[in-house]
Scaffold this motif. Structure first.
Motif, PDB file in Angstrom:
ATOM      1  N   GLY A  50      -3.412   2.651  -3.705  1.00  0.00           N
ATOM      2  CA  GLY A  50      -4.007   3.693  -2.877  1.00  0.00           C
ATOM      3  C   GLY A  50      -4.873   3.221  -1.729  1.00  0.00           C
ATOM      4  N   ARG A  51      -4.766   1.959  -1.358  1.00  0.00           N
ATOM      5  CA  ARG A  51      -5.522   1.484  -0.203  1.00  0.00           C
ATOM      6  C   ARG A  51      -4.832   0.258   0.388  1.00  0.00           C
ATOM      7  N   LEU A  52      -5.113   0.028   1.623  1.00  0.00           N
ATOM      8  CA  LEU A  52      -4.540  -1.121   2.314  1.00  0.00           C
ATOM      9  C   LEU A  52      -5.255  -2.395   1.880  1.00  0.00           C
ATOM     10  N   VAL A  53      -4.499  -3.406   1.535  1.00  0.00           N
ATOM     11  CA  VAL A  53      -5.043  -4.721   1.227  1.00  0.00           C
ATOM     12  C   VAL A  53      -4.183  -5.728   1.979  1.00  0.00           C
ATOM     13  N   HIS A  54      -4.815  -6.450   2.902  1.00  0.00           N
ATOM     14  CA  HIS A  54      -4.074  -7.409   3.725  1.00  0.00           C
ATOM     15  C   HIS A  54      -4.991  -8.578   4.040  1.00  0.00           C
ATOM     16  N   LYS A 103      -4.449   0.382  16.008  1.00  0.00           N
ATOM     17  CA  LYS A 103      -4.643  -0.859  16.765  1.00  0.00           C
ATOM     18  C   LYS A 103      -5.053  -2.007  15.844  1.00  0.00           C
ATOM     19  N   THR A 104      -5.916  -1.715  14.869  1.00  0.00           N
ATOM     20  CA  THR A 104      -6.392  -2.758  13.965  1.00  0.00           C
ATOM     21  C   THR A 104      -5.248  -3.350  13.143  1.00  0.00           C
ATOM     22  N   VAL A 105      -4.407  -2.507  12.573  1.00  0.00           N
ATOM     23  CA  VAL A 105      -3.309  -3.047  11.775  1.00  0.00           C
ATOM     24  C   VAL A 105      -2.311  -3.790  12.660  1.00  0.00           C
ATOM     25  N   ALA A 106      -2.116  -3.318  13.885  1.00  0.00           N
ATOM     26  CA  ALA A 106      -1.222  -4.033  14.813  1.00  0.00           C
ATOM     27  C   ALA A 106      -1.794  -5.409  15.135  1.00  0.00           C
ATOM     28  N   ASP A 107      -3.119  -5.495  15.312  1.00  0.00           N
ATOM     29  CA  ASP A 107      -3.773  -6.787  15.584  1.00  0.00           C
ATOM     30  C   ASP A 107      -3.642  -7.748  14.405  1.00  0.00           C
ATOM     31  N   LEU A 108      -3.438  -7.205  13.209  1.00  0.00           N
ATOM     32  CA  LEU A 108      -3.246  -8.027  12.007  1.00  0.00           C
ATOM     33  C   LEU A 108      -1.768  -8.315  11.758  1.00  0.00           C
ATOM     34  N   ASP A 149       5.737   5.400  11.796  1.00  0.00           N
ATOM     35  CA  ASP A 149       4.840   6.543  12.006  1.00  0.00           C
ATOM     36  C   ASP A 149       4.501   7.217  10.682  1.00  0.00           C
ATOM     37  N   GLU A 150       5.480   7.300   9.795  1.00  0.00           N
ATOM     38  CA  GLU A 150       5.253   7.925   8.489  1.00  0.00           C
ATOM     39  C   GLU A 150       4.262   7.113   7.650  1.00  0.00           C
ATOM     40  N   GLU A 151       4.395   5.794   7.692  1.00  0.00           N
ATOM     41  CA  GLU A 151       3.471   4.928   6.945  1.00  0.00           C
ATOM     42  C   GLU A 151       2.059   5.035   7.505  1.00  0.00           C
ATOM     43  N   LEU A 152       1.937   5.066   8.822  1.00  0.00           N
ATOM     44  CA  LEU A 152       0.610   5.206   9.439  1.00  0.00           C
ATOM     45  C   LEU A 152       0.001   6.548   9.073  1.00  0.00           C
ATOM     46  N   ASP A 153       0.784   7.611   9.106  1.00  0.00           N
ATOM     47  CA  ASP A 153       0.279   8.927   8.715  1.00  0.00           C
ATOM     48  C   ASP A 153      -0.201   8.923   7.269  1.00  0.00           C
TER      49      ASP A 153
END
Length: 82
Positions: free
Chosen positions: A20-24, A61-66, A72-76
């Motif tokens: 349930g959260r982004l981990v990268h 922008k932050t995830v693109a920088d990473l 679009d569906e994943e970002l939403d």
């Protein structure tokens, strides 16, 4: 060892830190950048870590920088977690 079972657990169990959260995490040119949930932390040897909270409008922008490529569906879906 059954890695498939472990992977399933950490990606689907509600008590998993990955659920349930982004981990990268990525290591670039002597610095570690990690995003866990809304927190982005940069670590460099001999320097204090810098952590900041990413606002929803900064997320794309932050995830693109990473170097994270999202549809679009994943970002939403990720924005709904915010």
């Amino acid at each position: 060892m059954d890695y498939e079972v472990y992977h399933h657990y950490v990606s689907t169990h509600p008590k998993s830190v990955f659920f349930g959260r982004l981990v990268h995490m990525v290591l670039w040119e002597g610095r570690l950048r990690r995003m866990i949930g809304r927190e982005l932390t940069e670590s460099r040897p001999g320097v204090a870590d810098v952590t900041r909270t990413i606002a929803p409008e900064e997320l794309e922008k932050t995830v693109a920088d990473l170097d994270i490529v999202l549809t679009d569906e994943e970002l939403d879906a990720l924005l709904k977690l915010y």
